[in-house]
Design an enzyme around this catalytic site. Structure first.
Site, short mmCIF file in Angstrom:
data_model
loop_
_atom_site.label_atom_id
_atom_site.label_comp_id
_atom_site.label_asym_id
_atom_site.label_seq_id
_atom_site.Cartn_x
_atom_site.Cartn_y
_atom_site.Cartn_z
N ALA A 65 0.87 -1.18 0.00
CA ALA A 65 0.00 0.00 0.00
C ALA A 65 0.90 1.23 0.00
O ALA A 65 2.08 1.15 0.36
CB ALA A 65 -0.87 -0.02 1.25
N GLY A 109 0.55 -5.07 0.75
CA GLY A 109 -0.62 -5.11 -0.12
C GLY A 109 -0.30 -5.75 -1.46
O GLY A 109 -1.18 -6.31 -2.12
N GLU A 112 -0.79 -9.31 -0.86
CA GLU A 112 -2.23 -9.55 -0.65
C GLU A 112 -2.96 -9.57 -1.99
O GLU A 112 -3.84 -10.39 -2.22
CB GLU A 112 -2.80 -8.46 0.28
CG GLU A 112 -2.31 -8.66 1.71
CD GLU A 112 -2.68 -7.53 2.64
OE1 GLU A 112 -2.37 -6.37 2.29
OE2 GLU A 112 -3.27 -7.78 3.70
N GLU A 132 4.52 -5.52 7.10
CA GLU A 132 3.77 -4.45 7.78
C GLU A 132 4.20 -4.21 9.22
O GLU A 132 4.22 -3.07 9.68
CB GLU A 132 2.26 -4.74 7.74
CG GLU A 132 1.61 -4.54 6.38
CD GLU A 132 1.65 -5.78 5.50
OE1 GLU A 132 2.45 -6.70 5.79
OE2 GLU A 132 0.88 -5.84 4.52
N1 3HC Z 1 4.64 3.38 -0.19
C1 3HC Z 1 5.09 4.60 -0.52
N2 3HC Z 1 6.37 4.83 -0.87
C2 3HC Z 1 7.20 3.78 -0.89
C3 3HC Z 1 6.79 2.49 -0.55
C4 3HC Z 1 5.43 2.30 -0.19
N3 3HC Z 1 4.94 1.09 0.11
N4 3HC Z 1 7.85 1.66 -0.63
C5 3HC Z 1 8.88 2.42 -1.02
N5 3HC Z 1 8.50 3.69 -1.18
C6 3HC Z 1 9.30 4.82 -1.65
C7 3HC Z 1 10.44 5.15 -0.73
O1 3HC Z 1 10.03 6.03 0.28
C8 3HC Z 1 11.43 5.77 -1.69
O2 3HC Z 1 11.01 7.11 -1.91
P1 3HC Z 1 12.10 8.26 -2.22
O3 3HC Z 1 12.83 7.82 -3.43
O4 3HC Z 1 11.26 9.47 -2.37
O5 3HC Z 1 12.99 8.31 -1.00
C9 3HC Z 1 11.20 5.01 -2.98
O6 3HC Z 1 9.92 4.42 -2.86
C10 3HC Z 1 12.21 3.91 -3.22
O7 3HC Z 1 12.28 3.10 -2.05
P2 3HC Z 1 13.67 2.60 -1.47
O8 3HC Z 1 14.64 3.70 -1.44
O9 3HC Z 1 13.36 1.91 -0.19
O10 3HC Z 1 14.10 1.58 -2.59
P3 3HC Z 1 14.81 0.17 -2.45
O11 3HC Z 1 14.95 -0.35 -3.81
O12 3HC Z 1 16.02 0.28 -1.59
O13 3HC Z 1 13.77 -0.76 -1.64
C11 3HC Z 1 11.65 -1.80 -1.17
C12 3HC Z 1 12.54 -1.11 -2.22
C13 3HC Z 1 12.32 -3.10 -0.72
C14 3HC Z 1 10.33 -2.10 -1.78
C15 3HC Z 1 11.50 -0.86 0.06
O14 3HC Z 1 11.15 0.42 -0.38
C16 3HC Z 1 10.44 -1.29 1.04
O15 3HC Z 1 10.70 -2.17 1.86
N6 3HC Z 1 9.27 -0.66 1.00
C17 3HC Z 1 8.23 -0.81 1.98
C18 3HC Z 1 7.53 -2.13 1.84
C19 3HC Z 1 6.41 -2.22 2.84
O16 3HC Z 1 6.55 -2.00 4.02
N7 3HC Z 1 5.21 -2.59 2.34
C20 3HC Z 1 4.06 -2.68 3.15
C21 3HC Z 1 3.29 -1.41 3.09
S1 3HC Z 1 1.92 -1.40 4.18
C22 3HC Z 1 0.75 -2.32 3.37
O17 3HC Z 1 0.98 -2.77 2.29
C23 3HC Z 1 -0.54 -2.48 4.10
C24 3HC Z 1 -1.43 -3.45 3.42
O18 3HC Z 1 -1.46 -4.61 4.19
C25 3HC Z 1 -2.84 -2.92 3.28
#
Ligand code: 3HC
Ligand code: NAI
Length: 710
Positions: A65, A109, A112, A132
């Site tokens: 998400a 997400g 999911e 998450e």
């Molecule tokens: N939402 C919004 N922005 C995100 C994002 C997300 N889920 N994931 C990454 N970004 C953004 C980062 O903030 C970054 O922004 P910036 O360039 O402006 O600083 C850009 O995308 C690139 O991210 P990274 O620098 O982290 O890039 P990497 O290649 O090093 O890593 C990744 C990629 C492994 C996907 C890492 O970004 C990551 O772990 N992201 C978060 C994953 C996560 O926690 N997902 C769960 C979200 S909550 C959810 O899904 C709830 C659901 O159950 C409803």
């Protein structure tokens, strides 16, 4: 503007391709969800389309998400996000097979979404996970209900509670993945989709086989809770995730989703989640340096040298070798070199024993480290990290030698923890190439790297060091040049206050317990013993002439050092240590401290754990405010990221500055003002703290205002 989601029926006719295109990581913003729903509907209604392939454009499938949306929801600015769960039902209910094709990451997400599709195929290097909990929340779109139906309870609990991803290979073995494609993923997925069109549709939410009550369920959940309470101490989300997965065994899918939703929202609105989301973006923000543009030219770093193979140098050599860099490792003589290499080998051996590395990996890493006793080959390396004994004369001697031996343009970095980078740089004819790279001990484990900007450090050198930090798996934070830089400068008052508390009557174990319960990885006394009490003792002796007369100074630790109690390394410090370095409280030390305190005329009293926490943590905050105002840290978030990654500050509290913002700077300021009246000069409130408290602002707002001015 490019569409966020593209539907193509031209390319394959019978197989519709839906491509999510929301760079950089295809986060599922409400608009993306809306557009996927529209595309699914259209493809569903198209009578020529017999199957659908869902794929991500760019470097990854879907990283989850859109995390930025969460702040909007909790602040009441958005109610969007509600369309995601219905979309997953819609996909699952479609009478045509939907095949998801995963490359890069299917996280949160993203996973999911993939689990609601009828089939999953992937590139072999893909990763899947429900991370998450790292954001203080739990999967919020059926993840805790669909995952156990696909991979079974044990793995689902582990993935949802710990947040660690699995590889596509593992996913295949677990039943989460149907096929892997080495070559072109899209054409593989299309061929696969054609293969399955004739098969009956299977909905994940109806697959209950792996949820069967086995009599083992209670044990699975109990042991997961036990593990979460120790490994993710203080965090609420892992326990909520376990509860949600457990719900899948007791009720229907729909009811389970309702339980999940309730827990998800409770977590989302918690302070822990706000702090962890702040830390997630903070870790990325620190990489951005306001006066160094993204396009700054980088110096190619292909090989490095490390001077000194002691505690730090050995660890730093391992860091570079593990990341693929050839490393020259220099020592003064053969015994010192053998000793350093021996330690490196032992460290690698224990990594193999613990299963972190295989023997083949370790052999390869070791082969990259080339020991030497001379500077002869230093002309070839692109970057040097100096890690010799802490002493200005020696550092200058080494840097003069590096200036002589290294090619122009090579980065000359010092791992000094206290010395002035500009003075070190003055020993060279190229101060613009000199910088501090302050690793933390053990260097091969700790994630933090303070990058210390000298007066003359070139922007290219700084930008390259930030990039190298990322390459070697560290969180690089740029800091200014002052005694102790950011982390240690703040840690000084923190540990000093712990000593004051002991001298006023708090027991050593009570001090450590209060801060451990606050969430610190270790109490300040145990930390002192681990790092070596003699380190601070030597520094205090060296700088004693700078102490203001009449200002209270702690004495207990110096006295312990005079007794030869340096901490773990001598088997005794604040605590006693047995063979396994396990801390045992020492009543003798407690009595000694009380005796010394009475002799010094310090009244003894009972001290509450609240006071212990306030005095210790606010000591960090007050110094942090000074550091911020002086510009030694660029933003409050830089300080927080340093504390989360280098000092064991609890991530769910966001770091000392974020924590102070959540307590309210007015409250923090008033307590510090009280301490100033009670305990004197050292508690003088930082001017910035006073100003922000009076203006009703936060450190975060101060940093934002500064960015606007810049
Ligand atoms: N939402 C919004 N922005 C995100 C994002 C997300 N889920 N994931 C990454 N970004 C953004 C980062 O903030 C970054 O922004 P910036 O360039 O402006 O600083 C850009 O995308 C690139 O991210 P990274 O620098 O982290 O890039 P990497 O290649 O090093 O890593 C990744 C990629 C492994 C996907 C890492 O970004 C990551 O772990 N992201 C978060 C994953 C996560 O926690 N997902 C769960 C979200 S909550 C959810 O899904 C709830 C659901 O159950 C409803
Ligand atoms: P150490 O005493 O373990 O190792 C220093 C090594 O440097 C010794 O092996 C010594 O033989 C070698 N050496 C001395 N002169 C040399 C020369 N001219 N050429 C090559 N090698 C030489 O010291 P440690 O703890 O590794 O500290 C090194 C540096 O790292 C210091 O500046 C220290 O302040 C800093 N530091 C230390 C931390 C720690 O926790 N130990 C944490 C962060 C920084």
């Amino acid at each position: 503007m490019e569409h966020l989601v593209q539907l193509s029926t031209d390319q394959y006719k019978d197989v519709a391709i839906i491509t999510i295109n929301n760079p950089p990581v295809n986060a599922l913003s409400p608009s993306v969800v809306h557009d996927v729903a529209k595309a699914i509907e259209q493809a569903g209604q198209d009578s020529e389309v017999r199957a659908i392939v869902l794929i991500g454009a760019g470097r990854t499938f879907v990283a989850g998400a859109d995390i930025k949306e969460f702040g909007k929801i909790t602040s009441g600015k958005s109610e969007r996000g509600a369309e995601f769960l219905p979309l997953l039902f819609k996909i699952e209910d479609l009478p045509k097979p939907v095949v998801v094709a995963i490359h890069g990451n299917a996280f949160g997400g993203g996973l999911e979404l993939a689990m609601a599709c009828h089939y999953r195929v992937a590139a072999p290097n893909a990763q899947l996970g429900q991370p998450e909990v790292k954001l203080g929340i739990i999967p919020g779109a059926g993840g805790t209900q669909r995952l156990p139906r696909l991979v079974g309870l044990v793995k689902a609990v582990e993935m949802c509670a710990e947040g660690k991803p699995i590889t596509a290979w593992e996913a295949k073995q677990l039943g989460l993945m149907d096929r892997l494609f080495e070559g072109d993923l899209l054409s593989g997925a299309v061929a696969f989709a054609r293969e399955v069109t004739a098969k009956p549709i299977v909905k994940t939410r109806e697959c209950d086989d792996k949820l069967k009550i086995s009599g083992q369920d209670a044990a699975v959940f109990d042991s997961a809770r036990e593990k979460a309470r120790t490994k993710q101490r203080g965090m609420k989300a892992p326990l909520a995730a376990i509860d949600a997965v457990e719900a899948s065994t007791r009720m229907s899918f729909e009811e389970g989703c309702q339980v999940e939703q309730k827990l998800f929202r409770e977590c989302l609105f918690s302070d822990q989640s706000k702090a962890l989301i702040y830390a997630f973006f903070g870790e990325r923000e620190v990489a951005k340096i306001p006066d160094i543009p993204k396009e700054t030219c980088l110096i190619p770093v292909k090989s490095v040298a490390v001077v000194g193979a002691g505690t730090m140098g050995g660890g730093i050599a391992m860091v570079f070798a593990n990341a693929g860099f050839p490393v020259l490792l220099k020592e003064v003589d053969q015994p010192a070199l053998d000793h350093g290499l021996g330690t490196i080998q032992r460290n690698y051996l224990s990594s193999v024993k613990r299963g972190r590395f295989t023997q083949e990996m370790v052999d390869e890493y070791l082969s990259r480290i080339k020991p030497t006793l001379t500077y002869d080959e230093f002309g070839e390396v692109d970057m040097v990290v100096e890690a010799v004994f802490e002493g200005m004369a020696l550092k200058k001697e080494v840097f003069a030698q590096l200036d002589h031996s290294c090619k122009r343009g090579a980065i000359l970095a010092s791992n000094t923890s206290t010395l002035n980078i500009d003075e070190i740089a003055s020993a060279t004819t190229r101060p613009e190439s000199v910088i501090g790279t302050h690793f933390f001990s053990p260097a091969n484990v700790m994630r933090l790297l303070e990058i210390v900007r000298g007066r003359a450090s070139r922007k290219e050198v700084i930008a390259t060091c930030m990039q190298v930090a990322k390459k070697v798996g560290k969180v690089g934070v740029l800091v200014g040049n002052c005694r102790g830089f950011v982390g240690n400068r703040m840690f000084g008052p923190y540990r000093r206050e712990a000593q004051f508390l002991a001298e006023e009557g708090a027991s050593i174990t009570a001090i450590d317990r209060a801060l451990y319960d606050f969430g610190m990885a270790m109490g300040p006394m145990a930390t002192g013993d681990l790092a070596g009490l003699d380190v601070g003792w030597r520094i205090r002796k060296e700088y004693r002439h700078l102490e203001k007369p009449g200002v209270r100074q702690p004495f207990a630790e110096d006295r312990l050092c005079e007794l030869g109690r340096y901490g773990q390394k001598t088997g005794a410090g604040w605590y006693q240590y047995d063979e396994s370095r396990c801390a045992v409280p020492d009543p003798e030390v407690q009595d000694l401290v009380h005796k010394w305190a009475r002799e010094a005329g310090i009244p003894q009293r009972n001290i509450s754990s609240d006071e212990i926490v306030e005095r210790s943590i606010y000591a960090l905050v007050n110094e942090g405010a000074r550091i911020l105002e002086e510009g030694i840290a660029q933003r409050a978030v830089d300080i927080d990221i340093i504390y989360l990654n280098g000092y064991g500050f609890p991530s769910y509290r966001g770091g000392p500055m974020w924590y102070a913002d959540t307590v309210g700077l007015k409250n923090v300021y008033e307590r510090i003002r009280d301490f100033h009246h009670q305990y004197g000069e050292l508690w003088k409130p930082a001017p910035l703290l006073k100003r922000l408290a009076e203006d009703g602002k936060t450190f975060a707002q101060f940093s934002q205002d500064q960015a606007v001015v810049a």
